[in-house]
Design a protein around this motif. Structure first.
Motif, PDB file in Angstrom:
ATOM      1  N   UNK A 209       0.828  -1.210   0.000  1.00 53.81           N
ATOM      2  CA  UNK A 209       0.000   0.000   0.000  1.00 53.81           C
ATOM      3  C   UNK A 209       0.861   1.257   0.000  1.00 53.81           C
ATOM      4  N   UNK A 210       0.560   2.186  -0.913  1.00 50.12           N
ATOM      5  CA  UNK A 210       1.320   3.439  -0.983  1.00 50.12           C
ATOM      6  C   UNK A 210       1.204   4.259   0.305  1.00 50.12           C
ATOM      7  N   UNK A 211       0.124   4.072   1.042  1.00 47.18           N
ATOM      8  CA  UNK A 211      -0.099   4.896   2.235  1.00 47.18           C
ATOM      9  C   UNK A 211       0.917   4.636   3.340  1.00 47.18           C
ATOM     10  N   UNK A 212       1.618   3.518   3.278  1.00 47.61           N
ATOM     11  CA  UNK A 212       2.616   3.212   4.301  1.00 47.61           C
ATOM     12  C   UNK A 212       3.947   3.914   4.076  1.00 47.61           C
ATOM     13  N   UNK A 213       4.136   4.495   2.912  1.00 46.96           N
ATOM     14  CA  UNK A 213       5.443   5.018   2.532  1.00 46.96           C
ATOM     15  C   UNK A 213       5.474   6.538   2.652  1.00 46.96           C
ATOM     16  N   UNK A 214       6.385   7.019   3.467  1.00 52.19           N
ATOM     17  CA  UNK A 214       6.476   8.446   3.747  1.00 52.19           C
ATOM     18  C   UNK A 214       7.356   9.184   2.754  1.00 52.19           C
ATOM     19  N   UNK A 215       8.409   8.542   2.296  1.00 49.12           N
ATOM     20  CA  UNK A 215       9.362   9.207   1.411  1.00 49.12           C
ATOM     21  C   UNK A 215       9.312   8.570   0.026  1.00 49.12           C
ATOM     22  N   UNK A 216       9.391   9.437  -0.996  1.00 52.44           N
ATOM     23  CA  UNK A 216       9.323   8.987  -2.385  1.00 52.44           C
ATOM     24  C   UNK A 216      10.405   9.662  -3.209  1.00 52.44           C
ATOM     25  N   UNK A 217      10.922   8.914  -4.175  1.00 55.51           N
ATOM     26  CA  UNK A 217      11.829   9.508  -5.132  1.00 55.51           C
ATOM     27  C   UNK A 217      11.058  10.216  -6.231  1.00 55.51           C
TER      28      UNK A 217
END
Length: 129
Positions: free
Chosen positions: A112-120
Motif C-alpha cells: 500500500x502506498x499509504x505506508x510510505x512516507x518518502x518517495x523519489x
C-alpha cells in the motif's frame, strides 16, 4: 528527512534487462521497509516489490515474480531493482519509496502506498515491442 534518488531507467527492447538504483541521502535505520512502485499513464501507482532493510525479507507483486529482483546494499544505502525479461506492459515511471516505521511490513500491507512516507522523483522505463 530522507531523500531518495532513482537512476537506471531508459529504453529497452522486449526481453531485455535494466537495473534501477535508489540511493538514500541519509542512513536508513533497521526499521525501514523499502519498496518500488510503478505508474503508467492513466493508471494508479502499482506495487512492484519491497525489501526489509534488516534481514532482507522480500515481497513481489505476482506479475513480477521470477522476472524482477529487489536487493539492497547496506554500506551504500542503496536499493536495487533488477528487471529481466521485460515486456511492453512494464513501461511506466518507477518510483522508490521508504517506510521509516516498517508498519507496512509488520501489518502485511507493504503493497500500500499509504505506508510510505518518502518517495523519489521517479525514473522512466520504456520497453519497446
Amino acid at each position: 528527512q530522507v531523500q531518495l534518488v532513482e537512476s537506471g531507467g531508459g529504453l529497452v527492447q522486449a526481453g531485455g534487462s535494466l537495473r534501477l538504483s535508489c540511493a538514500a541521502s541519509a542512513r536508513t535505520s533497521s526499521t525501514y521497509n523499502m519498496a518500488w512502485f510503478r505508474q503508467a499513464p492513466g493508471t494508479e501507482r502499482e506495487f512492484v516489490a519491497s525489501i526489509r532493510w534488516t534481514g532482507g525479507r522480500t515481497y513481489y507483486a505476482d506479475s513480477m515474480k521470477g522476472r524482477f529482483t529487489i536487493s539492497r546494499d547496506n554500506a551504500k544505502n542503496t536499493v536495487y531493482l533488477q528487471m529481466d525479461s521485460l515486456r511492453p506492459e512494464d513501461t511506466a515511471v518507477y518510483y522508490c519509496a521508504a517506510d521509516p516505521t516498517g508498519l507496512g511490513y509488520f501489518s502485511g500491507t507493504y503493497y500500500s502506498t499509504t505506508n510510505y512516507e518518502y518517495w523519489g522523483q521517479g525514473t522512466q522505463v520504456t520497453v519497446s515491442s
